[in-house]
Design an enzyme around this catalytic site. Structure first.
Site, mmCIF file in Angstrom:
data_model
loop_
_atom_site.group_PDB
_atom_site.id
_atom_site.type_symbol
_atom_site.label_atom_id
_atom_site.label_comp_id
_atom_site.label_asym_id
_atom_site.label_seq_id
_atom_site.Cartn_x
_atom_site.Cartn_y
_atom_site.Cartn_z
ATOM 1 N NE ARG A 216 -9.578 9.599 -1.398
ATOM 2 C CZ ARG A 216 -9.796 9.118 -0.356
ATOM 3 N NH1 ARG A 216 -10.136 7.941 -0.029
ATOM 4 N NH2 ARG A 216 -10.234 10.165 0.637
ATOM 5 N NE ARG B 113 -7.201 5.855 2.941
ATOM 6 C CZ ARG B 113 -7.838 5.129 3.554
ATOM 7 N NH1 ARG B 113 -9.141 5.337 4.024
ATOM 8 N NH2 ARG B 113 -7.781 3.686 3.770
ATOM 9 C CG ASP C 44 -9.250 -2.567 -3.833
ATOM 10 O OD1 ASP C 44 -8.610 -1.978 -2.957
ATOM 11 O OD2 ASP C 44 -9.948 -3.429 -3.760
ATOM 12 C CE1 TYR D 293 -13.240 -7.069 2.218
ATOM 13 C CE2 TYR D 293 -11.539 -8.583 1.166
ATOM 14 C CZ TYR D 293 -12.003 -7.640 2.028
ATOM 15 O OH TYR D 293 -11.004 -7.191 2.856
ATOM 16 N NE ARG E 66 -4.337 -1.310 0.632
ATOM 17 C CZ ARG E 66 -5.510 -1.357 1.417
ATOM 18 N NH1 ARG E 66 -5.517 -0.392 2.266
ATOM 19 N NH2 ARG E 66 -6.357 -2.327 1.279
HETATM 20 O O1 CP3 Z 1 0.149 -1.247 -2.710
HETATM 21 C C1 CP3 Z 1 -0.443 -0.385 -3.374
HETATM 22 O O2 CP3 Z 1 0.033 0.839 -3.238
HETATM 23 C C2 CP3 Z 1 -1.265 -0.756 -4.388
HETATM 24 C C3 CP3 Z 1 -2.628 -0.693 -4.294
HETATM 25 C C4 CP3 Z 1 -3.772 -1.448 -3.328
HETATM 26 C C5 CP3 Z 1 -4.948 -1.149 -2.859
HETATM 27 N N1 CP3 Z 1 -5.578 -2.264 -2.511
HETATM 28 C C6 CP3 Z 1 -5.300 0.419 -2.948
HETATM 29 C C7 CP3 Z 1 -6.221 0.711 -1.799
HETATM 30 C C8 CP3 Z 1 -3.474 -2.979 -3.237
HETATM 31 C C9 CP3 Z 1 -2.514 -3.887 -3.497
HETATM 32 C C10 CP3 Z 1 -4.848 -3.450 -2.539
HETATM 33 C C11 CP3 Z 1 -5.023 -4.691 -2.513
HETATM 34 C C12 CP3 Z 1 -6.155 -4.788 -1.142
HETATM 35 N N2 CP3 Z 1 -7.560 -4.187 -1.357
HETATM 36 C C13 CP3 Z 1 -6.377 -5.843 -0.333
HETATM 37 C C14 CP3 Z 1 -5.277 -7.051 -0.172
HETATM 38 C C15 CP3 Z 1 -4.053 -6.367 0.774
HETATM 39 C C16 CP3 Z 1 -4.606 -6.005 2.068
HETATM 40 O O3 CP3 Z 1 -4.513 -4.973 2.372
HETATM 41 O O4 CP3 Z 1 -4.848 -6.910 2.856
HETATM 42 C C17 CP3 Z 1 -7.740 -5.697 0.214
HETATM 43 C C18 CP3 Z 1 -8.079 -6.814 1.274
HETATM 44 C C19 CP3 Z 1 -8.378 -5.048 -0.499
HETATM 45 C C20 CP3 Z 1 -9.867 -4.555 -0.261
HETATM 46 C C21 CP3 Z 1 -9.926 -3.101 0.356
HETATM 47 N N3 CP3 Z 1 -9.593 -2.247 -0.548
HETATM 48 C C22 CP3 Z 1 -10.332 -2.606 1.378
HETATM 49 C C23 CP3 Z 1 -10.366 -3.417 2.656
HETATM 50 C C24 CP3 Z 1 -9.945 -1.119 1.554
HETATM 51 C C25 CP3 Z 1 -10.339 -0.433 2.659
HETATM 52 C C26 CP3 Z 1 -9.198 -0.271 3.533
HETATM 53 C C27 CP3 Z 1 -8.764 0.949 3.745
HETATM 54 O O5 CP3 Z 1 -7.572 1.194 3.927
HETATM 55 O O6 CP3 Z 1 -9.842 1.927 3.893
HETATM 56 C C28 CP3 Z 1 -9.696 -0.728 0.359
HETATM 57 C C29 CP3 Z 1 -9.485 0.486 -0.231
HETATM 58 C C30 CP3 Z 1 -8.437 0.827 -0.860
HETATM 59 N N4 CP3 Z 1 -7.637 0.129 -1.631
HETATM 60 C C31 CP3 Z 1 -7.585 2.093 -0.585
HETATM 61 C C32 CP3 Z 1 -6.387 1.820 -1.258
HETATM 62 C C33 CP3 Z 1 -5.247 3.102 -1.242
HETATM 63 C C34 CP3 Z 1 -7.974 3.265 0.555
HETATM 64 C C35 CP3 Z 1 -9.094 3.805 -0.434
HETATM 65 C C36 CP3 Z 1 -9.336 5.243 -0.343
HETATM 66 O O7 CP3 Z 1 -8.363 6.065 -1.021
HETATM 67 O O8 CP3 Z 1 -10.290 5.946 0.442
#
Ligand code: CP3
Length: 351
Positions: free
Chosen positions: A40, A31, A77, A153, A27
């Protein structure tokens, strides 16, 4: 095709000698970076950002411009795949992902199909755009969720604490869950292979929830599908090996089985000692990890000390280790603390 100018990440995954321990952060675009929040806002919301190849490229490069990282990861994602299957992904502010049409009955599961790849074209376009922008500086990682984690999910309809719906199905109607996993695995194979064709130089599968299973259920409902996927991924592209990384959060008890899956590297969360993990998997696979992301809330000297502990635990040999966090970086991380971490890992090279 030539390897990137800095190919230490690919070398470490293939257990070839490296100049230094490569690092990137799960990640890393997110943010905690003010520039990410600005882009964003410009996109409107998170999904619009994922669906714009130009803006997805911009945020992929932000951490790479700020810090001396050895790999970039596609900004997207894992839930893009179930979204393309028609489940209706949306994000409730502050509440994480949700599906409008979760898989709750037999009819929905019977109707589930691998999505037409055109629906995911924005992802492949982002990969191509990012590769161009990186201009062979460092490698680009493509990724997907594991079938089991995606199914969590899809069946729960969002995040879950107890996984009640999917575990009820697992024990009461296992054939239904196997159908969901079979269809999802087909989708993931096509999705990852198309990312590779578009330019991804490594692929990583995120099995965030596999660690919630019993050992027997993990082997049958998560690892078996990841193994099938790994076997059917493109192994090379333009003469270069494409390594595959498997990350099961909470999978530390099952490392031997994961190492036998055919993957090139295992991602580890912070619960495992890297030296013990290395002894357990032998020279079958490389290891990626595994600093607790919460270390980044401590002062810089503590961050440096904890990073050195991870590097010392892996030990000498300077090959087969990719430094990373044990899970994604928190949105509350001070960006200058990431500088301290990157510097500590770099300084370690010289001692
Ligand atoms: O690593 C990176 O920089 C690449 C981007 C990336 C995102 N999601 C961006 C994201 C990657 C590799 C993911 C994978 C992902 N997404 C996983 C597996 C990895 C892990 O964290 O366990 C999972 C379970 C998801 C599902 C998901 N997407 C969740 C649970 C959430 C909300 C959690 C949160 O942090 O708010 C997201 C949203 C998400 N995916 C964000 C980002 C940067 C935050 C959203 C935002 O900007 O508002």
């Amino acid at each position: 095709m030539t390897r990137p100018r800095n190919d230490n990440f690919l070398r470490a995954l293939l257990k070839e000698p490296t100049d230094h321990t490569p690092l990137w952060l799960m990640r890393q675009a997110g943010r905690y970076l003010p520039e990410y929040c600005a882009t964003r806002r410009q996109a409107g919301d998170f999904l619009a950002l994922c669906k714009s190849p130009g803006l997805a490229c911009e945020v992929t490069l932000q951490p790479v411009e700020r810090y001396d990282l050895d790999a970039a990861i596609l900004f997207s994602d894992i839930l893009t795949v179930p979204d393309a299957m028609g489940l209706g992904l949306y994000f409730e502010t502050g509440e994480g992902p949700r599906f409008a049409r979760p898989l709750r009955d037999e009819a929905a599961i019977a109707a589930l199909a691998s999505p037409p790849l055109e629906k995911l074209d924005y992802v492949f376009q982002a990969v191509t755009t990012i590769r161009k922008a990186l201009n062979n500086r460092i490698p680009l990682i493509g990724f997907s969720g594991s079938p089991f984690t995606l199914a969590c999910y899809m069946i729960e309809g969002g995040g879950s604490r107890d996984f009640r719906h999917i575990k009820t199905m697992l024990y009461a109607r296992p054939e239904l869950l196997h159908r969901v996993l079979t269809v999802t695995a087909e989708a993931v194979i096509a999705y990852l292979n198309t990312q590779i064709e578009a330019g991804a130089q490594t692929v990583m599968m995120f099995d965030t929830w596999g660690g919630a299973l019993s050992q027997a259920a993990y082997l049958e409902f998560s690892l078996a599908y990841m193994r099938q996927i790994v076997a059917r991924l493109h192994k090379t592209r333009d003469g270069e090996r494409i390594p595959a990384i498997l990350f099961t959060k909470g999978g530390g008890l099952w490392l031997e089985a994961i190492a036998d899956s055919g993957c090139d590297a295992i991602g580890l969360d912070w619960t495992v000692n890297l030296g013990d993990a290395r002894r357990r998997v032998g020279d079958k696979v490389a290891l990626q990890g595994n600093l607790d992301p919460n270390v980044l809330f401590a002062p810089p000297e503590v961050i440096a000390r904890e990073a050195r502990k991870v590097l010392d635990a892996f030990g000498t040999g300077n090959s087969g280790h990719v430094f990373n966090l044990g899970h994604g970086i928190s949105q509350f991380t001070p960006p200058e603390h990431v500088h301290a971490l990157v510097e500590a890992v770099h300084d370690y090279r010289n001692h």
